[in-house]
Design a protein around this motif. Structure first.
Motif, PDB file in Angstrom:
ATOM      1  N   GLU A 169       0.840  -1.186   0.000  1.00  0.00           N
ATOM      2  CA  GLU A 169       0.000   0.000   0.000  1.00  0.00           C
ATOM      3  C   GLU A 169       0.877   1.239   0.000  1.00  0.00           C
ATOM      4  N   PRO A 170       0.418   2.283  -0.629  1.00  0.00           N
ATOM      5  CA  PRO A 170       1.226   3.502  -0.636  1.00  0.00           C
ATOM      6  C   PRO A 170       1.385   4.044   0.772  1.00  0.00           C
ATOM      7  N   GLN A 171       2.558   4.558   1.033  1.00  0.00           N
ATOM      8  CA  GLN A 171       2.827   5.112   2.354  1.00  0.00           C
ATOM      9  C   GLN A 171       2.908   6.625   2.226  1.00  0.00           C
ATOM     10  N   GLY A 172       2.540   7.281   3.272  1.00  0.00           N
ATOM     11  CA  GLY A 172       2.599   8.733   3.277  1.00  0.00           C
ATOM     12  C   GLY A 172       1.675   9.267   4.353  1.00  0.00           C
ATOM     13  N   ALA A 173       1.635  10.563   4.435  1.00  0.00           N
ATOM     14  CA  ALA A 173       0.807  11.194   5.451  1.00  0.00           C
ATOM     15  C   ALA A 173      -0.653  11.095   5.050  1.00  0.00           C
ATOM     16  N   ILE A 174      -1.483  10.777   6.041  1.00  0.00           N
ATOM     17  CA  ILE A 174      -2.926  10.728   5.802  1.00  0.00           C
ATOM     18  C   ILE A 174      -3.504  11.979   6.434  1.00  0.00           C
ATOM     19  N   ARG A 175      -4.168  12.758   5.614  1.00  0.00           N
ATOM     20  CA  ARG A 175      -4.721  14.019   6.119  1.00  0.00           C
ATOM     21  C   ARG A 175      -6.195  14.097   5.742  1.00  0.00           C
ATOM     22  N   ASN A 176      -6.945  14.659   6.615  1.00  0.00           N
ATOM     23  CA  ASN A 176      -8.353  14.938   6.332  1.00  0.00           C
ATOM     24  C   ASN A 176      -8.506  16.424   6.204  1.00  0.00           C
ATOM     25  N   TYR A 177      -8.944  16.849   5.054  1.00  0.00           N
ATOM     26  CA  TYR A 177      -9.131  18.263   4.818  1.00  0.00           C
ATOM     27  C   TYR A 177     -10.616  18.590   4.884  1.00  0.00           C
ATOM     28  N   PRO A 178     -10.963  19.789   5.341  1.00  0.00           N
ATOM     29  CA  PRO A 178     -12.379  20.167   5.356  1.00  0.00           C
ATOM     30  C   PRO A 178     -12.868  20.350   3.927  1.00  0.00           C
TER      31      PRO A 178
END
Length: 183
Positions: A169-178
């Protein structure tokens, strides 16, 4: 206000170090004039000016050849004098470190729009020209493009990679944006 004074031993040490550094400059200057400059040479720029005209190119330009064809074969002339519109000069000069300087001049004379005559010295062929500008010791050596089987066998083997059954699976930062728009 009291004046700060240097302790005498530190002042003497600095003075001795300064004198030693200055006397070292004369030693370096003397050494450079004796031998370093004879070993180390400055970089010299290759100077190439004009158009290279070879025997094969000149063979394609005959009396009666139109100007446009001459420009296609020989390139744009280095000198196209508006006062002598019936004459094109192709001058070539090369100064390359390690080789003899070369200078050639080809003059193409026109009668209207067609070649009348060509004035040229004995020009080299393309192979002769390349050989003349090659540095000594490298003219006959073709570049090595492939390893021999012995050289390949001497190379280290690449590390083995374990195969995984699941796709990584791709790795990286998971961010939730409004959301951009109000709902």
């Amino acid at each position: 206000m009291p004046v700060a004074r240097f302790p005498r031993p530190i002042f003497l040490a600095c003075a001795v170090a300064g004198l030693a550094a200055l006397s070292g400059c004369t030693l370096v200057t003397r050494t450079m004039s004796d031998g370093i400059t004879s070993v180390i040479t400055p970089y010299r720029v290759e100077v190439v000016q004009g158009n290279v005209v070879t025997r094969e190119q000149l063979a394609a330009v005959k009396p009666g050849t139109p100007r446009s064809r001459v420009r296609d074969v020989l390139g744009s002339p280095l000198i196209a004098d508006p006062f002598h519109a019936q004459r094109w000069d192709y001058v070539f000069v090369i100064r390359r470190p390690g080789t003899e300087p070369q200078q050639r001049s080809v003059v193409v004379l026109f009668d209207g729009d067609n070649v009348k005559s060509v004035e040229a010295p004995d020009l080299p062929s393309e192979l002769e020209f390349v050989a003349s500008i090659s540095r000594p010791g490298r003219a006959g050596e073709p570049p090595k493009l492939e390893l021999t089987p012995e050289e390949r066998a001497a190379l280290p083997l690449p590390p083995k990679v374990e195969a995984t059954t699941a796709a990584a699976e791709p790795q990286g930062a998971i961010r939730n944006y409004p959301p951009l728009e109000a709902q």
